[in-house]
Design a protein around this motif. Structure first.
Motif, PDB file in Angstrom:
ATOM      1  N   VAL A 116     -11.309 -71.842   6.925  1.00 17.54           N
ATOM      2  CA  VAL A 116     -11.007 -72.208   8.511  1.00 17.54           C
ATOM      3  C   VAL A 116     -12.021 -72.387   9.151  1.00 17.54           C
ATOM      4  N   LEU A 158      -3.238 -75.529  15.008  1.00 19.81           N
ATOM      5  CA  LEU A 158      -4.177 -75.191  14.112  1.00 19.81           C
ATOM      6  C   LEU A 158      -3.122 -73.440  13.877  1.00 19.81           C
ATOM      7  N   ASN A 183       0.122 -70.757   7.329  1.00 22.11           N
ATOM      8  CA  ASN A 183       0.146 -71.460   6.184  1.00 22.11           C
ATOM      9  C   ASN A 183      -0.637 -70.192   5.313  1.00 22.11           C
ATOM     10  N   SER A 237      -0.251 -75.610  11.949  1.00 22.63           N
ATOM     11  CA  SER A 237      -0.811 -76.163  10.754  1.00 22.63           C
ATOM     12  C   SER A 237      -1.376 -75.430  10.183  1.00 22.63           C
ATOM     13  N   THR A 238      -2.415 -74.228  10.474  1.00 26.64           N
ATOM     14  CA  THR A 238      -3.199 -73.622   9.537  1.00 26.64           C
ATOM     15  C   THR A 238      -2.933 -71.696   9.033  1.00 26.64           C
TER      16      THR A 238
END
Length: 152
Positions: free
Chosen positions: A91, A121, A128, A124-125
């Motif tokens: 990331v 962010l 997760n 979505s990231t």
């Protein structure tokens, strides 16, 4: 490697300006060119000097929002920690990741363009990432001090 006063002074000068020429560096620390060069090379070989970088101004590049995020994982097996840490590496907005003591497992520093971009962010990231149980975000309002120099 044991550092003497010349090594420490070399490191102090190079922390402030990694582009300094060897001639200028040797003059500033009071050594001739060759011994100064040898010391720098030895500290590079020993890993004391890891690399030389260019520092950028985040605000001028429109990436001036800093977010600090405490992360708590669901479990703490060796594999889960490794999976989380490997995922963090992928990331690009995460510029720092620290393991911490206490009730939180990690502290992340994210640099991003806007709060809206952070929200994207996060959804979505970050939520997760492997084994994330809880995230707690804090936005920096103002940077009071910023140094890349280690206190030697």
């Amino acid at each position: 490697m044991k550092l003497d006063k010349f090594d420490i002074e070399i490191l102090k000068v190079m922390q402030r300006d990694a582009t300094v020429s060897m001639a200028e560096l040797s003059q500033r620390v009071g050594l001739s060119h060759t011994p100064c060069w040898r010391r720098v090379k030895k500290m590079e070989n020993e890993g004391i000097i890891r690399k030389k970088v260019t520092l950028l101004d985040a605000k001028k590049l429109n990436v001036g929002v800093s977010v600090f995020i405490y992360v708590t994982l669901k479990n703490h097996t060796g594999d889960s920690l490794t999976r989380f840490e490997n995922a963090v590496e992928d990331v690009e907005e995460i510029v720092e990741c620290h393991t911490t003591s206490g009730d939180k497992d990690y502290l992340l520093k994210v640099i991003i363009k806007s709060i809206e971009d952070y929200e994207h962010l996060l959804k979505s990231t970050l939520t997760n990432l492997p084994l994330v149980d809880h995230l707690s975000s804090t936005f920096a309002l103002k940077q009071v001090k910023n140094t890349t120099e280690l206190p030697l």
